[in-house]
Each structure stands twice: as structure tokens, then as C-alpha cells.
Design a protein around this motif. Structure first.
Motif, short mmCIF file in Angstrom:
data_model
loop_
_atom_site.label_atom_id
_atom_site.label_comp_id
_atom_site.label_asym_id
_atom_site.label_seq_id
_atom_site.Cartn_x
_atom_site.Cartn_y
_atom_site.Cartn_z
N ASP A 1 0.84 -1.19 0.00
CA ASP A 1 0.00 0.00 0.00
C ASP A 1 0.88 1.24 0.00
OD1 ASP A 1 -2.77 1.21 0.44
OD2 ASP A 1 -1.61 2.11 2.06
N LYS B 1 -2.42 -4.82 1.07
CA LYS B 1 -2.72 -4.47 -0.32
C LYS B 1 -3.49 -5.56 -1.06
CE LYS B 1 -1.76 -2.13 -4.27
NZ LYS B 1 -2.15 -0.75 -4.56
N GLU C 1 -5.75 -8.32 -2.80
CA GLU C 1 -7.17 -8.42 -3.15
C GLU C 1 -7.45 -9.81 -3.68
OE1 GLU C 1 -8.31 -5.46 -5.93
OE2 GLU C 1 -7.56 -3.78 -4.74
N LYS D 1 -7.70 -0.81 3.65
CA LYS D 1 -8.77 -0.73 2.65
C LYS D 1 -9.93 0.12 3.16
CE LYS D 1 -7.78 -5.24 0.53
NZ LYS D 1 -8.32 -6.59 0.24
N ASP E 1 -14.34 -3.42 -1.20
CA ASP E 1 -13.51 -4.50 -0.69
C ASP E 1 -12.96 -4.06 0.66
OD1 ASP E 1 -11.79 -6.60 -0.26
OD2 ASP E 1 -10.35 -6.02 -1.79
#
Length: 580
Positions: A198, A235, A237, A314, A394
Motif C-alpha cells: 500500500d 494491499k 485483493e 482498505k 472490498d
């Protein structure tokens, strides 16, 4: 080098405060010696490892076009005040005053100082790009230093800073550093992964961490074995859930769940899968005035599947949730009419802002709290019992078995230790410090910057976490304190053994091999135990019996047994076993 001239100091037991393998073994092997909390002497054996790490880093940084500088450890506070970090940074930043009462900091990093160099020296686009780096001592006043060099207060770091004329050039400089880092970590001989990370408040996708794989690592690394996808947990996903949402099959009902306040307990009581439950997380954001007083508070409700955990990074990127905090019990009771444990989105006392994880948005017949003690709602459905969610995002940490976002396979998770980071900064520091250059159009423009760090003293600890056994350290050749150790048995009693040992030592030195001759006269068991603990990767044993047979014994640190090699062939044999 001869052991009698060097400093070999090993311990049978690790100190009581050593918690992880690297801390225990570095202390026992005489690589480091504690001076204070999070502060260590680098002993001669450990310093040799550090210098080898530095040499590889320096060679590859120079090869990539970076230019070495040295910036002060003690820095005037005025530069940190320009960027606001003097006040914003927590107690980890050690602040001091000189005899005149002027403020200084003991630097943990050098963005401010290097930006000051750039604004004074780099005046034109013709001088760009530039990348300045240093290998320097840093200090971070950790609240709880632990794990030896893994989380010390004083440490050595390589930090580099690139300066470019525009974003495209800055991204090119970033890629040069990203490739240089891969060459560096390849040369260390460690198993590592470069993972997407991130990029924080700056945004963008240009941020990578370099993680040494180790079961004891603090960081979770997510990757797809079938593709190149890799990211840290912050980070990472998963592939977005496929639609459409199943049709509802159950009626909405309030169901007694006495004493069952967690999703796992509710699922067990009702005999259903945990994946059918939904957890409610209540957050709050505060609006303040110029004096810092809270003038308005917004309460938020986040819905996640019962088997998933919230990803704070997130969540902080959801519009409006930057700087969120968890709501107080008073705020929760005021909006839900119920204490935590039985919360849900139905029948609220006061309105909240609802944010739904994308997995929950495609669920049907789910279970959540009823906002009533000892009760949950079953058979909850969107569009019938609740309006369709307006904000879907998310919000969760991925789990092993999730589909990779590139669609190439399932995600796996392993542990890692962060030892390097490459990061695109943009104009964060150049704007704060009014660092400009004249562009081709004759107008001033702010530098586009990147920063690139490697934990020089953290890396040996990470290497040990990855490479050790019950006897001690197993160093990769590239960063071992010595590559080869010659162990003569009875050297003080046998002129033949002494002569053979000294000749092999001289031959290896002449061949450019980093070798140590153990001439201390130790018993074989004690001598071998020392070098297994210290972790020298290649060992040659010379004895009277072996010489009479025309053989020496070679053993790699990972070998289970020694190999007999003809005396005349030993040099070539060792060279053949060395890592290129």
C-alpha cells in the motif's frame, strides 16, 4: 585470517531476553552484544556480515546510477518543521536540544535533508534525473524494542532518494530501483518475494516490499502460485465475487441466541456454516474545528462476512472513512440501542452510514445481530428486508484459497520479514519544502521524488530466520562472515597438519576465497560446534590420518556427512561448491 588473531566468542546458552531464533543465534555466535534496550555492539564476526551486505548493496546501487552521499545522523529540527513531521511524528522520533536550546532530531530517515540538498544544488531540468543514497546509522525510539536486530532502536539502513522532472521520469527511476533491488536480493542468496504494498496517503500503485520468506516473519505475504501476483496483506485483493446474488429461500426471523455474541458461536448454535453469518463493525469519524475540538461525529456500520477480518488500510480508503476510529460503547448504544455482540443493520435507533463488503453484497439468507441482547436475525435479504446497499467496497483481508485477482489460480499465504521497500513519493516533500527546479519552459516545477530503503542490519537477522538448524546458523555464501573455515586437528602437535593447513589457507586466499584458519588448538568437537553455530558454509578438516591417506574432509554446512577429497583436488572441489 587466523582464528587466534580474530575475535571468536561463542556462548552455549542464549540470553533470557532473546525471543526469536535470530536474536538467540546472533548472540550465541558472538555476532552482536547487547549494550542497552534495542542497542547492540556489532562484534567483529557480525560486522563482517554487515560489511558484505553493504558491499553488495553499494555495488548494485552504483551500477544503477545512484550516487553515494552521507547525511548527518543528528539533524536540525527546522527541516523537519518545514514538512510538519517534527510535530506529527510520534515519540519514535528522538528529539534533543543542544547547549543553546536549539532543537535537533536523531534521524530515522532523511527525506528532509536530501530535499534540502536538491533544492540548493539541482537548479535545472538538465541536471535530472538524480538518485542520491547513503548507508547510514538510524535511530527509532521504539516503545518496545525486541527480537534483537529485527526491531532495534539503532540500526543501519541504506536509504536512497530519486529526483525527476515529471511523473513519467519518476516512474522510470522507480523501475530502475525495483530492478536493482531484485539484483541485490538475488545476490544475497535468500528466498524472497517482491510484493505490492500500500502506498498510503500518497496513493498510486508504485510501492513494493521485499520480503525474506521465514515462518517467524511478522508480515503475511499473499501470492498466487500459478502467476506472478504477490502483495502484502494490506494491499492484497481477491477476485471480486461473481453474480448474480442467489434468490432468497428463507423468511426473516428473530432467533434466540442466548449468550452467543460471536459469529462463530452463533453458527455453531444454529448448525450453519460460518460463511452464512455477517459481522457488524461500528466505526466513527470526527470533524474538528481549527482548535482541534470535535464539532461533528459520523457513525458508520461496516458489514463483513463472519469468517472474514477487516482490512484497516482498505477501509481507510473508503470515501469519508480516512482517519476513522472504532466507535465508543456509548455511541454504539445510542445508535443501535444495544451493546456490542448482537449488532446488525435492522431497526436502528439512529441512522448510520452503511458500507458493505462486496462478499456480503452478493449474499442471501444471511444471519446478523438483531440489536437485542441474546437475539440474532436469520433469513436476512437485500432488497426485501433492507434496501440494496449504496456503498459496496472490498473491506477484508484475503484468505488462503481465495481466487487470485488475475484469475490465474487460488491465493496462498506465507510469512515474511520486510527487508526492503521501494516507494514513489511524488511531490510530498518537494512541495512542503518548496524544492523546485527550472523546467524546459523556464518555469519552476516541483521535483517528483521516490525513496528506496534496505535494512542493512535487519537483513542478517532475516537471513538467519530463514537459514538455521538446531546446531546454529547456515549462512548463504555471499554474506557469511567467512566463506570457508579450515579446521586442522592437532595442529600444535603435527608439523604435517600445520603445514597442510597453512598451505590450503594460503591457496584459498590466493584464489580470492574468504577463508579463516582455526589455529586455536581447540578439541575437534568444540571446534566443529563453534563453526556450525557461527554458520560458516564450507568446512575442511585436516588430520594426520587423512594426510597419510592422501585425503582431506570437506563438508558443506547443509551436508549431513563429510566427503573425503584427495589433497591435490581440495582447492578445485571447494571452488566447485562455492555459490557463483
Amino acid at each position: 585470517m587466523k582464528a587466534s588473531q580474530f575475535f571468536v566468542s561463542t556462548l552455549k546458552e542464549a540470553p533470557a531476553d532473546a525471543e526469536v531464533v535470530s536474536h538467540k543465534l546472533m548472540t550465541r555466535a558472538g555476532l552482536i552484544k547487547k549494550l542497552g534496550a534495542g542497542i547492540y555492539n556489532y562484534m567483529p564476526m557480525g560486522l563482517r556480515v554487515i560489511r558484505k551486505v553493504e558491499a553488495i548493496v553499494r555495488e548494485e546501487m552504483n551500477r544503477a546510477g545512484a550516487v553515494e552521499v552521507a547525511m548527518p545522523v543528528v539533524q536540525p529540527a527546522e527541516f523537519w518543521q518545514e514538512t510538519g513531521r517534527f510535530d506529527k511524528m510520534g515519540p519514535e522520533l528522538l528529539r534533543i536540544q543542544d547547549r543553546h536550546g536549539r532543537d535537533f532530531v536523531i534521524q530515522p530517515t532523511s527525506e528532509e535533508v536530501v530535499t534540502d540538498i536538491a533544492r540548493q544544488e539541482l537548479r535545472s531540468y538538465k541536471q535530472l534525473p538524480k538518485n542520491l543514497y547513503q548507508i547510514q546509522t538510524k535511530f527509532r525510539d521504539e516503545r518496545r524494542p525486541r527480537f534483537g536486530l529485527m526491531r532495534g532502536r539503532e540500526f543501519i539502513m541504506k536509504d536512497a532518494y530519486s529526483f525527476d522532472r515529471d511523473q513519467d521520469a519518476a516512474k522510470a527511476s522507480y523501475q530502475v530501483m525495483a530492478q536493482a533491488y531484485r539484483r541485490i536480493f538475488d545476490r544475497f542468496g535468500l528466498t524472497y518475494r517482491a510484493v505490492a504494498a500500500d502506498s498510503g496517503a500518497i496513493g498510486g500503485d508504485l510501492s513494493e516490499e521485499f520480503q525474506v520468506i521465514a515462518a517467524t516473519g511478522e508480515d503475511a505475504i499473499v501470492y498466487c502460485p500459478q502467476s506472478d501476483y504477490a502483495a502484502n496483506m494490506e494491499k492484497a485483493e481477491a477476485l471480486a465475487p461473481a453474480g448474480p446474488r442467489p434468490a432468497s429461500t428463507q423468511a426473516l426471523a428473530k432467533t434466540p441466541t442466548p449468550g452467543k455474541s460471536t459469529c462463530a458461536d452463533v453458527a455453531q448454535l444454529l448448525g450453519v456454516a460460518l460463511q452464512t453469518t455477517v459481522k457488524s463493525l461500528v466505526l466513527a469519524t470526527d470533524e474538528t474545528n481549527d482548535t482541534g475540538e470535535i464539532i461533528k461525529t459520523q457513525v458508520w456500520l461496516l458489514l463483513l462476512r463472519g469468517d472474514h477480518d477487516m482490512n484497516e488500510i482498505k477501509v481507510s480508503k473508503v470515501p469519508g472513512l480516512a482517519g476513522f476510529r472504532f466507535a465508543t460503547v456509548g455511541e454504539i448504544e445510542d445508535h443501535f440501542g444495544c451493546k456490542p455482540g448482537y449488532l446488525g443493520p435492522l431497526k436502528l435507533q439512529k441512522p448510520v452510514k452503511l458500507v458493505v463488503d462486496r462478499e456480503v453484497a452478493v449474499m442471501a439468507d444471511w444471519i446478523c445481530g438483531a440489536n437485542e441482547i441474546d437475539c440474532h436475525m436469520t433469513g436476512v435479504n437485500w432488497g426485501r428486508d433492507l434496501p440494496e446497499p449504496e456503498v459496496v467496497a472490498d473491506l477484508r483481508n484475503v484468505v488462503a484459497g481465495d481466487r487470485s485477482p488475475d484469475g490465474q489460480g487460488e491465493l496462498a499465504i506465507e510469512r515474511g520479514i520486510e527487508v526492503g521497500h521501494v516507494f514513489y513519493l511524488g511531490t510530498k516533500y518537494s512541495k512542503a519544502m518548496n524544492a523546485t527546479f527550472l523546467g524546459e519552459d523556464g518555469k519552476p516545477a516541483f521535483f517528483e521524488m521516490g525513496c528506496y530503503g534496505i535494512g542493512i542490519t535487519r537483513l542478517p537477522a532475516a537471513a538467519i530466520e530463514q537459514n538455521h538448524d538446531d546446531r546454529g546458523i547456515i549462512w548463504p555464501d555471499a554474506i557469511a562472515p567467512f566463506t570457508v573455515v579450515v579446521c586442522p586437528i592437532g595442529m600444535d602437535r603435527s608439523a604435517e597438519v600445520k603445514a597442510a593447513a597453512e598451505q590450503l589457507h594460503a591457496d584459498l586466499l590466493a584464489a580470492g576465497v574468504d577463508v579463516l584458519l582455526d589455529d586455536r588448538g581447540e578439541r575437534p568437537g568444540a571446534m566443529f560446534a563453534d563453526w556450525e553455530l557461527i554458520g560458516v558454509p564450507h568446512r575442511v578438516v585436516i588430520s594426520d590420518r587423512g594426510l597419510k591417506e592422501g585425503q582431506l574432509e570437506y563438508q558443506h554446512r547443509r551436508d549431513t556427512a563429510a566427503t573425503k577429497v584427495a589433497t591435490a583436488d581440495i582447492l578445485a572441489h571447494i571452488q566447485g561448491r562455492l555459490t557463483p
